[in-house]
Design a protein around this motif. Structure first.
Motif, PDB file in Angstrom:
ATOM      1  N   SER A 103     -17.680  17.949  29.357  1.00 56.00           N
ATOM      2  CA  SER A 103     -17.047  18.309  27.406  1.00 56.00           C
ATOM      3  C   SER A 103     -17.162  19.625  26.950  1.00 56.00           C
ATOM      4  O   SER A 103     -17.081  19.820  26.303  1.00 56.00           O
ATOM      5  CB  SER A 103     -18.315  16.609  26.975  1.00 56.00           C
ATOM      6  N   LYS A 104     -17.800  20.551  28.576  1.00 57.39           N
ATOM      7  CA  LYS A 104     -17.418  21.912  27.700  1.00 57.39           C
ATOM      8  C   LYS A 104     -16.326  22.269  27.161  1.00 57.39           C
ATOM      9  O   LYS A 104     -14.738  22.548  27.629  1.00 57.39           O
ATOM     10  CB  LYS A 104     -18.705  22.742  28.474  1.00 57.39           C
ATOM     11  N   GLU A 105     -16.641  22.882  25.756  1.00 58.10           N
ATOM     12  CA  GLU A 105     -14.847  23.337  25.538  1.00 58.10           C
ATOM     13  C   GLU A 105     -14.410  22.549  25.258  1.00 58.10           C
ATOM     14  O   GLU A 105     -13.116  22.986  24.301  1.00 58.10           O
ATOM     15  CB  GLU A 105     -14.024  24.559  26.391  1.00 58.10           C
ATOM     16  N   ARG A 106     -14.506  21.397  24.495  1.00 55.69           N
ATOM     17  CA  ARG A 106     -13.405  20.183  23.777  1.00 55.69           C
ATOM     18  C   ARG A 106     -14.337  19.553  22.824  1.00 55.69           C
ATOM     19  O   ARG A 106     -14.897  20.344  22.935  1.00 55.69           O
ATOM     20  CB  ARG A 106     -13.573  19.265  25.403  1.00 55.69           C
ATOM     21  N   SER A 107     -13.499  19.178  21.692  1.00 52.89           N
ATOM     22  CA  SER A 107     -13.750  18.656  20.353  1.00 52.89           C
ATOM     23  C   SER A 107     -13.679  17.357  20.210  1.00 52.89           C
ATOM     24  O   SER A 107     -13.168  16.633  21.089  1.00 52.89           O
ATOM     25  CB  SER A 107     -12.600  19.590  19.456  1.00 52.89           C
ATOM     26  N   TYR A 108     -14.635  17.011  19.300  1.00 49.48           N
ATOM     27  CA  TYR A 108     -14.720  16.053  19.341  1.00 49.48           C
ATOM     28  C   TYR A 108     -15.564  14.930  17.788  1.00 49.48           C
ATOM     29  O   TYR A 108     -15.477  16.158  17.049  1.00 49.48           O
ATOM     30  CB  TYR A 108     -16.096  15.400  20.169  1.00 49.48           C
ATOM     31  N   TYR A 109     -15.058  14.020  17.704  1.00 41.11           N
ATOM     32  CA  TYR A 109     -15.343  13.473  16.276  1.00 41.11           C
ATOM     33  C   TYR A 109     -16.357  12.433  16.025  1.00 41.11           C
ATOM     34  O   TYR A 109     -15.699  11.705  17.160  1.00 41.11           O
ATOM     35  CB  TYR A 109     -14.325  14.319  14.804  1.00 41.11           C
ATOM     36  N   PHE A 110     -17.054  12.519  15.092  1.00 44.79           N
ATOM     37  CA  PHE A 110     -17.502  10.911  14.617  1.00 44.79           C
ATOM     38  C   PHE A 110     -17.448   9.787  13.301  1.00 44.79           C
ATOM     39  O   PHE A 110     -16.600  10.955  12.927  1.00 44.79           O
ATOM     40  CB  PHE A 110     -18.911  10.707  15.490  1.00 44.79           C
ATOM     41  N   TYR A 111     -17.008   8.603  13.603  1.00 40.43           N
ATOM     42  CA  TYR A 111     -16.223   8.476  12.126  1.00 40.43           C
ATOM     43  C   TYR A 111     -17.633   7.377  11.953  1.00 40.43           C
ATOM     44  O   TYR A 111     -18.006   6.958  12.982  1.00 40.43           O
ATOM     45  CB  TYR A 111     -15.315   7.786  12.284  1.00 40.43           C
ATOM     46  N   LEU A 112     -17.600   6.626  10.942  1.00 38.13           N
ATOM     47  CA  LEU A 112     -18.404   6.424   9.357  1.00 38.13           C
ATOM     48  C   LEU A 112     -17.591   4.684   9.726  1.00 38.13           C
ATOM     49  O   LEU A 112     -16.538   4.560   8.660  1.00 38.13           O
ATOM     50  CB  LEU A 112     -19.394   6.299   9.216  1.00 38.13           C
ATOM     51  N   GLU A 113     -17.965   3.787  10.101  1.00 36.74           N
ATOM     52  CA  GLU A 113     -17.320   2.512   9.520  1.00 36.74           C
ATOM     53  C   GLU A 113     -18.172   1.127   8.774  1.00 36.74           C
ATOM     54  O   GLU A 113     -19.148   1.274   9.516  1.00 36.74           O
ATOM     55  CB  GLU A 113     -16.491   1.782  10.679  1.00 36.74           C
ATOM     56  N   SER A 114     -18.267   0.423   8.147  1.00 34.66           N
ATOM     57  CA  SER A 114     -18.650  -0.331   7.247  1.00 34.66           C
ATOM     58  C   SER A 114     -17.472  -1.189   6.972  1.00 34.66           C
ATOM     59  O   SER A 114     -17.972  -1.324   5.544  1.00 34.66           O
ATOM     60  CB  SER A 114     -19.344   0.244   6.652  1.00 34.66           C
ATOM     61  N   PRO A 115     -16.903  -2.297   7.761  1.00 31.64           N
ATOM     62  CA  PRO A 115     -15.408  -3.235   7.318  1.00 31.64           C
ATOM     63  C   PRO A 115     -16.204  -4.234   6.141  1.00 31.64           C
ATOM     64  O   PRO A 115     -15.889  -5.014   5.023  1.00 31.64           O
ATOM     65  CB  PRO A 115     -15.142  -3.823   8.451  1.00 31.64           C
ATOM     66  N   GLN A 116     -17.544  -4.412   6.219  1.00 33.50           N
ATOM     67  CA  GLN A 116     -17.860  -5.705   5.680  1.00 33.50           C
ATOM     68  C   GLN A 116     -18.363  -4.965   4.478  1.00 33.50           C
ATOM     69  O   GLN A 116     -18.890  -5.889   3.151  1.00 33.50           O
ATOM     70  CB  GLN A 116     -19.401  -6.583   6.344  1.00 33.50           C
ATOM     71  N   SER A 117     -18.713  -3.614   3.536  1.00 35.40           N
ATOM     72  CA  SER A 117     -18.837  -3.133   3.012  1.00 35.40           C
ATOM     73  C   SER A 117     -18.011  -3.427   1.433  1.00 35.40           C
ATOM     74  O   SER A 117     -17.337  -3.458   1.818  1.00 35.40           O
ATOM     75  CB  SER A 117     -20.032  -1.062   2.903  1.00 35.40           C
TER      76      SER A 117
END
Length: 78
Positions: A22-36
């Motif tokens: 994973s070194k030198e690579r970009s990532y992102y995380f996301y939040l989901e809440s379909p029942q909200s």
């Protein structure tokens, strides 16, 4: 996780398994809440300014203005 486990105005811990190569690579995380529903959902704090210039706020998986509030820690287990 269940939204009932989230306390108001508190940081929430998310743990991610290590990713090999994973070194030198970009990532992102996301939040989901379909029942909200509006007025009964988890809030993610966002700054309207680009305070974290090394990253990009993503909204609906597309770049957006501002930055989400987060803290990052690394533990090697040693």
């Amino acid at each position: 996780f269940s939204a009932s486990q989230v306390a108001d105005d508190q940081w929430r811990i998310f743990r991610f398994d290590p990713l090999p190569d994973s070194k030198e690579r970009s990532y992102y995380f996301y939040l989901e809440s379909p029942q909200s529903e509006p007025g009964d959902a988890i809030t993610a704090w966002i700054s309207p300014q680009d305070v974290y210039q090394e990253g990009t706020l993503m909204r609906n998986h597309k770049p957006a203005e501002g930055d989400i509030a987060f803290k990052s820690y690394h533990w090697s287990g040693q």
